[in-house]
Design a protein around this motif. Sequence first.
Motif, PDB file in Angstrom:
ATOM      1  N   LEU A  69      -5.867 -15.899 -43.462  1.00  0.00           N
ATOM      2  CA  LEU A  69      -5.172 -15.576 -42.527  1.00  0.00           C
ATOM      3  C   LEU A  69      -5.881 -14.468 -41.530  1.00  0.00           C
ATOM      4  N   ASP A  70      -6.295 -13.120 -41.949  1.00  0.00           N
ATOM      5  CA  ASP A  70      -7.076 -12.289 -41.129  1.00  0.00           C
ATOM      6  C   ASP A  70      -7.641 -12.192 -40.738  1.00  0.00           C
ATOM      7  N   ALA A  71      -8.835 -13.577 -41.603  1.00  0.00           N
ATOM      8  CA  ALA A  71     -10.132 -14.037 -41.069  1.00  0.00           C
ATOM      9  C   ALA A  71     -10.033 -14.559 -39.737  1.00  0.00           C
ATOM     10  N   VAL A  72      -8.959 -15.280 -39.565  1.00  0.00           N
ATOM     11  CA  VAL A  72      -9.390 -16.335 -38.298  1.00  0.00           C
ATOM     12  C   VAL A  72      -9.120 -15.807 -37.253  1.00  0.00           C
ATOM     13  N   GLU A  73      -8.542 -13.942 -37.043  1.00  0.00           N
ATOM     14  CA  GLU A  73      -8.607 -13.782 -35.781  1.00  0.00           C
ATOM     15  C   GLU A  73      -9.426 -12.836 -34.906  1.00  0.00           C
ATOM     16  N   SER A  74     -11.314 -13.103 -35.993  1.00  0.00           N
ATOM     17  CA  SER A  74     -12.702 -13.237 -34.702  1.00  0.00           C
ATOM     18  C   SER A  74     -13.127 -14.125 -35.277  1.00  0.00           C
ATOM     19  N   ASP A  75     -12.901 -15.923 -35.514  1.00  0.00           N
ATOM     20  CA  ASP A  75     -13.456 -16.423 -35.726  1.00  0.00           C
ATOM     21  C   ASP A  75     -14.047 -17.501 -34.671  1.00  0.00           C
ATOM     22  N   GLU A  76     -14.504 -18.944 -34.906  1.00  0.00           N
ATOM     23  CA  GLU A  76     -14.849 -19.520 -33.494  1.00  0.00           C
ATOM     24  C   GLU A  76     -14.018 -20.222 -32.918  1.00  0.00           C
ATOM     25  N   PHE A  77     -12.838 -20.809 -33.521  1.00  0.00           N
ATOM     26  CA  PHE A  77     -11.569 -20.870 -32.267  1.00  0.00           C
ATOM     27  C   PHE A  77     -11.517 -20.122 -31.432  1.00  0.00           C
ATOM     28  N   GLY A  78     -10.876 -18.606 -31.925  1.00  0.00           N
ATOM     29  CA  GLY A  78      -9.915 -17.932 -30.574  1.00  0.00           C
ATOM     30  C   GLY A  78      -8.804 -18.538 -31.235  1.00  0.00           C
ATOM     31  N   LEU A  79      -8.976 -18.176 -31.942  1.00  0.00           N
ATOM     32  CA  LEU A  79      -7.047 -18.715 -31.874  1.00  0.00           C
ATOM     33  C   LEU A  79      -6.418 -17.846 -33.171  1.00  0.00           C
ATOM     34  N   VAL A  80      -5.116 -17.841 -32.867  1.00  0.00           N
ATOM     35  CA  VAL A  80      -3.714 -17.582 -34.597  1.00  0.00           C
ATOM     36  C   VAL A  80      -2.654 -18.482 -35.094  1.00  0.00           C
ATOM     37  N   PRO A  81      -2.548 -18.909 -35.538  1.00  0.00           N
ATOM     38  CA  PRO A  81      -1.242 -19.455 -35.639  1.00  0.00           C
ATOM     39  C   PRO A  81      -0.514 -18.839 -34.817  1.00  0.00           C
ATOM     40  N   ASP A  82       0.520 -19.846 -34.179  1.00  0.00           N
ATOM     41  CA  ASP A  82       1.345 -20.193 -33.402  1.00  0.00           C
ATOM     42  C   ASP A  82       2.635 -18.897 -34.598  1.00  0.00           C
ATOM     43  N   TYR A  83       2.882 -19.259 -35.477  1.00  0.00           N
ATOM     44  CA  TYR A  83       4.463 -18.824 -36.126  1.00  0.00           C
ATOM     45  C   TYR A  83       4.157 -18.823 -37.566  1.00  0.00           C
ATOM     46  N   VAL A  84       4.327 -17.746 -38.236  1.00  0.00           N
ATOM     47  CA  VAL A  84       3.700 -18.220 -40.282  1.00  0.00           C
ATOM     48  C   VAL A  84       4.891 -17.576 -40.515  1.00  0.00           C
ATOM     49  N   VAL A  85       6.006 -18.697 -41.563  1.00  0.00           N
ATOM     50  CA  VAL A  85       7.222 -18.412 -42.395  1.00  0.00           C
ATOM     51  C   VAL A  85       6.360 -18.121 -43.656  1.00  0.00           C
ATOM     52  N   ASP A  86       7.524 -17.996 -43.915  1.00  0.00           N
ATOM     53  CA  ASP A  86       7.350 -17.606 -46.152  1.00  0.00           C
ATOM     54  C   ASP A  86       6.864 -19.318 -46.829  1.00  0.00           C
ATOM     55  N   GLY A  87       8.274 -19.885 -46.200  1.00  0.00           N
ATOM     56  CA  GLY A  87       8.083 -20.968 -47.171  1.00  0.00           C
ATOM     57  C   GLY A  87       8.615 -22.858 -46.091  1.00  0.00           C
ATOM     58  N   VAL A  88       8.631 -23.608 -45.998  1.00  0.00           N
ATOM     59  CA  VAL A  88       9.286 -24.620 -45.583  1.00  0.00           C
ATOM     60  C   VAL A  88      10.682 -24.236 -45.627  1.00  0.00           C
ATOM     61  N   GLY A  89      11.307 -24.175 -46.337  1.00  0.00           N
ATOM     62  CA  GLY A  89      12.737 -24.107 -46.317  1.00  0.00           C
ATOM     63  C   GLY A  89      12.539 -23.288 -45.378  1.00  0.00           C
ATOM     64  N   ASP A  90      12.152 -21.931 -44.389  1.00  0.00           N
ATOM     65  CA  ASP A  90      12.636 -21.456 -43.658  1.00  0.00           C
ATOM     66  C   ASP A  90      12.227 -22.287 -41.856  1.00  0.00           C
ATOM     67  N   LEU A  91      11.258 -23.506 -41.679  1.00  0.00           N
ATOM     68  CA  LEU A  91      11.508 -23.911 -41.124  1.00  0.00           C
ATOM     69  C   LEU A  91      12.577 -24.955 -39.998  1.00  0.00           C
ATOM     70  N   PRO A  92      14.007 -24.859 -40.455  1.00  0.00           N
ATOM     71  CA  PRO A  92      15.042 -25.099 -39.599  1.00  0.00           C
ATOM     72  C   PRO A  92      15.190 -23.900 -38.680  1.00  0.00           C
ATOM     73  N   GLY A  93      15.373 -22.442 -38.991  1.00  0.00           N
ATOM     74  CA  GLY A  93      15.275 -21.118 -38.921  1.00  0.00           C
ATOM     75  C   GLY A  93      14.326 -21.001 -37.050  1.00  0.00           C
ATOM     76  N   LEU A  94      13.193 -21.686 -37.360  1.00  0.00           N
ATOM     77  CA  LEU A  94      12.076 -20.942 -36.734  1.00  0.00           C
ATOM     78  C   LEU A  94      12.898 -22.004 -35.594  1.00  0.00           C
ATOM     79  N   LEU A  95      12.518 -23.136 -35.802  1.00  0.00           N
ATOM     80  CA  LEU A  95      12.675 -24.291 -35.127  1.00  0.00           C
ATOM     81  C   LEU A  95      13.832 -24.208 -33.890  1.00  0.00           C
ATOM     82  N   MET A  96      14.922 -23.565 -34.649  1.00  0.00           N
ATOM     83  CA  MET A  96      15.863 -23.909 -33.636  1.00  0.00           C
ATOM     84  C   MET A  96      16.158 -22.594 -32.672  1.00  0.00           C
ATOM     85  N   ARG A  97      15.235 -21.349 -32.672  1.00  0.00           N
ATOM     86  CA  ARG A  97      14.457 -20.627 -31.936  1.00  0.00           C
ATOM     87  C   ARG A  97      13.655 -21.086 -31.105  1.00  0.00           C
ATOM     88  N   VAL A  98      12.584 -22.035 -31.499  1.00  0.00           N
ATOM     89  CA  VAL A  98      11.282 -22.583 -30.166  1.00  0.00           C
ATOM     90  C   VAL A  98      12.091 -23.177 -29.773  1.00  0.00           C
TER      91      VAL A  98
END
Length: 272
Positions: free
Chosen positions: A239-268
């Motif tokens: 994850l740390d390595a992507v910040e300066s790579d060719e995509f020029g992108l970082v993940p939109d969101y990072v969560v501990d596990g799939v169980g955190d998805l409902p809370g995230l999607l409710m906000r998003v």
Amino acid sequence: MAFGRDRRERGVLFDIDGVLVTSWEPLPGGAETLAWVREQGVRRAFLTNTTSKTAAQIAQALGAAGLDVDVSEIVTAARLTGEYLRTRYGGRRVHVLTDGPEDDLGDGFETVDADPDVVVLGGAGPAFTHDALSRVFEFLLAGVPVVAMHRSMAWATAQGQRIDTGLYLEGLCRATGVTPTVIGKPSPVGFRTAADLMGLDPSAVVMVGDDVRADVLAGQVAGMRGVLVRTGKFRQAALDAVESDEFGLVPDYVVDGVGDLPGLLMRVWGLT
Ligand SMILES: [Mg+2]
């Protein structure tokens, strides 16, 4: 607004291994999250480069792990490749070399061992013999285009590392000058076809994966929103390595596990 008000106009595309299961054993929160997404009326699909199992076998394995998934929701690299072939080579002659089942390719084209219009490479294994690869080499030398279900270089087994399709593909293409079309992750072709199969524009889809590049950033490049989970093959260094790579992108969101998805999607999505 990128997202429609109707929840059926939204979708979640799940990577399977490392997100929902590891070695087909369920990861925490997966069953609850899948049920929540379905209850919300949000569309679901499951995107995998696995070529050793059919969609039906994957749905069965997930079911045995307590994950309620319909076979129609499983999008394998073989299924995506079948969609691509029907679109681009409908009714044409196709030579397939794969060690995995061909069921998910479906029909709509003729499979042949001579004079193909296109060559398809699936998952590598004992079927990738010297004779079989030499035949593919001759087709490519004659200018026949090649479509690969994915370009993974290797996979890990209990007995050690095994050579995968990408390693053969690199050599075949370098020796013949043919540029391959690659379908599975991280190719944008696969993500867009998966969105098509969900009946959604990629901008309405959230991709959830444990591989920061092949799942999450590649999904974002295809127009989706990306969620990285800290399970499976997740490594902080990657994850740390992507910040300066060719995509020029970082993940939109990072969560501990799939169980955190409902809370995230409710906000998003502003769900209540
Ligand atoms: Mg994964």
